[in-house]
Design a protein around this motif. Structure first.
Motif, short mmCIF file in Angstrom:
data_model
loop_
_atom_site.label_atom_id
_atom_site.label_comp_id
_atom_site.label_asym_id
_atom_site.label_seq_id
_atom_site.Cartn_x
_atom_site.Cartn_y
_atom_site.Cartn_z
N ILE A 10 0.82 -1.21 0.00
CA ILE A 10 0.00 0.00 0.00
C ILE A 10 0.85 1.26 0.00
N MET A 11 1.97 1.25 0.74
CA MET A 11 2.71 2.47 0.99
C MET A 11 3.96 2.64 0.13
N ASN A 12 4.55 1.55 -0.33
CA ASN A 12 5.81 1.65 -1.06
C ASN A 12 5.59 1.96 -2.53
N SER A 13 6.39 2.89 -3.04
CA SER A 13 6.32 3.27 -4.44
C SER A 13 7.69 3.02 -5.08
N THR A 14 7.73 3.10 -6.40
CA THR A 14 8.97 2.96 -7.15
C THR A 14 9.12 4.20 -8.03
N PRO A 15 10.29 4.40 -8.64
CA PRO A 15 10.47 5.58 -9.49
C PRO A 15 9.46 5.69 -10.63
N ASP A 16 8.91 4.54 -11.07
CA ASP A 16 7.98 4.60 -12.20
C ASP A 16 6.56 4.17 -11.83
N ARG A 17 6.26 4.05 -10.55
CA ARG A 17 4.91 3.63 -10.17
C ARG A 17 4.54 4.20 -8.80
N HIS A 18 3.34 4.80 -8.73
CA HIS A 18 2.83 5.30 -7.46
C HIS A 18 2.36 4.16 -6.59
N LEU A 20 -0.37 2.68 -3.71
CA LEU A 20 -1.81 2.82 -3.56
C LEU A 20 -2.15 4.04 -2.71
N LEU A 21 -1.37 4.30 -1.68
CA LEU A 21 -1.59 5.46 -0.82
C LEU A 21 -1.38 6.76 -1.60
N GLU A 22 -0.35 6.80 -2.45
CA GLU A 22 -0.10 8.00 -3.25
C GLU A 22 -1.23 8.24 -4.26
N ASP A 23 -1.72 7.16 -4.87
CA ASP A 23 -2.85 7.31 -5.79
C ASP A 23 -4.09 7.83 -5.06
N ALA A 24 -4.32 7.33 -3.85
CA ALA A 24 -5.49 7.76 -3.07
C ALA A 24 -5.41 9.24 -2.76
N GLN A 25 -4.25 9.71 -2.27
CA GLN A 25 -4.14 11.13 -1.94
C GLN A 25 -4.20 11.99 -3.20
N GLY A 26 -3.69 11.47 -4.33
CA GLY A 26 -3.75 12.23 -5.58
C GLY A 26 -5.19 12.41 -6.05
N ILE A 27 -5.97 11.35 -5.99
CA ILE A 27 -7.37 11.43 -6.43
C ILE A 27 -8.18 12.33 -5.50
N ILE A 28 -7.93 12.23 -4.20
CA ILE A 28 -8.65 13.09 -3.24
C ILE A 28 -8.27 14.55 -3.46
N THR A 29 -6.96 14.82 -3.59
CA THR A 29 -6.50 16.19 -3.80
C THR A 29 -7.03 16.76 -5.11
N GLY A 30 -6.95 15.95 -6.18
CA GLY A 30 -7.45 16.41 -7.47
C GLY A 30 -8.93 16.72 -7.43
N SER A 31 -9.70 15.90 -6.71
CA SER A 31 -11.14 16.12 -6.60
C SER A 31 -11.45 17.40 -5.84
N ASN A 202 1.95 21.12 -19.26
CA ASN A 202 2.50 20.41 -18.11
C ASN A 202 2.41 18.89 -18.19
N HIS A 203 1.51 18.34 -19.01
CA HIS A 203 1.35 16.89 -19.04
C HIS A 203 2.15 16.30 -20.18
N ARG A 204 3.34 15.76 -19.85
CA ARG A 204 4.19 15.11 -20.84
C ARG A 204 4.73 13.81 -20.25
N ARG A 205 4.52 12.70 -20.97
CA ARG A 205 4.97 11.40 -20.49
C ARG A 205 6.49 11.33 -20.39
N ASP A 206 7.21 12.08 -21.25
CA ASP A 206 8.67 12.00 -21.22
C ASP A 206 9.27 12.77 -20.06
N ARG A 207 8.46 13.60 -19.39
CA ARG A 207 8.94 14.34 -18.23
C ARG A 207 8.45 13.74 -16.92
N TYR A 208 7.29 13.10 -16.96
CA TYR A 208 6.69 12.54 -15.75
C TYR A 208 6.24 11.13 -16.07
N VAL A 209 6.96 10.14 -15.54
CA VAL A 209 6.76 8.77 -16.00
C VAL A 209 6.02 7.89 -15.00
N ALA A 210 5.81 8.36 -13.77
CA ALA A 210 5.15 7.52 -12.77
C ALA A 210 3.72 7.23 -13.19
#
Length: 211
Positions: A10-18, A20-31, A202-210
């Motif tokens: 749930i909590m661990n992420s990698t350089p190319d993948r968020h 589950l906790l990071e995705d949850a806070q991102g969706i809440i913040t975005g909303s 701001n949305h470019r896959r080559d700059r933000y890969v997670a």
């Protein structure tokens, strides 16, 4: 051991993948950010593009709440998202749309935005909605509808999602001439341009890969 492994997933992420906790806070913040942006657009009596624009048209013409209208107009796009973009994206998008719809119905009961100049509402509301969409995109989610199509075309053909949405948004805004004055339409177009320029720049896959 199994509990630690569960928490690690749930909590661990990698350089190319968020995580589950990071995705949850991102969706809440975005909303939350998108909700405030929509409130500013509504305070200025404005419309916008995409499925949000269709929801605004229903809101102004039928009296249906924006939150309910926004949720309903996005339903047909989930099948396309599942078939073309994937199950994980579809689930996160469904959650993002549902949460944003709920917040736009609930938050105005506790937070009020007074009379707003339409042009200022378009600029600031558009900036907030664009920032919210950017957060969703960076967590492999969207607010449904045209965002799904924009992301698919960007990933598949390299066409920027912001430019795709700008064209489709223009089509929705043309329909707005039947329910709003020319000045409101101009301010709404300004807001739609701001939203999509935020994404295009701001949305470019080559700059933000997670993911």
């Amino acid at each position: 051991m199994s509990e630690n492994k569960f928490l690690s997933g749930i909590m661990n992420s990698t350089p190319d993948r968020h995580s589950l906790l990071e995705d949850a806070q991102g969706i809440i913040t975005g909303s939350m950010i998108t909700c405030v942006g929509i409130m500013m657009l509504k305070a200025g009596g404005l419309l916008t593009g995409g499925t949000a624009g269709l929801a605004f048209l229903l809101f102004y013409t039928s009296g249906m709440s924006f939150g309910l209208a926004f949720f309903l107009v996005n339903l047909p796009f989930y099948y396309f998202a599942w078939r073309r973009v994937g199950l994980a994206f579809t689930v996160k998008t469904f959650i993002a749309v549902g949460l944003t719809s709920a917040l736009t119905s609930i938050v105005p009961q506790f937070v009020t935005i007074g009379d707003t100049n339409p042009f200022a509402g378009g600029l600031f509301g558009g900036m907030l909605v664009g920032a919210g969409l950017l957060i969703f995109f960076r967590h492999s989610a969207s607010l449904g509808g045209f965002g799904i199509l924009g992301l698919y075309l960007q990933d598949r053909f390299g066409i920027k999602a912001g430019y795709v949405q700008m064209v489709l948004d223009g089509m929705v805004l043309v329909m707005s001439f039947f329910v709003a004055s020319p000045y409101i339409i101009i301010c709404s177009v300004a807001g739609a341009v701001v939203i999509n320029m935020v994404l295009a720049i701001n949305h470019r896959r080559d700059r933000y890969v997670a993911m």
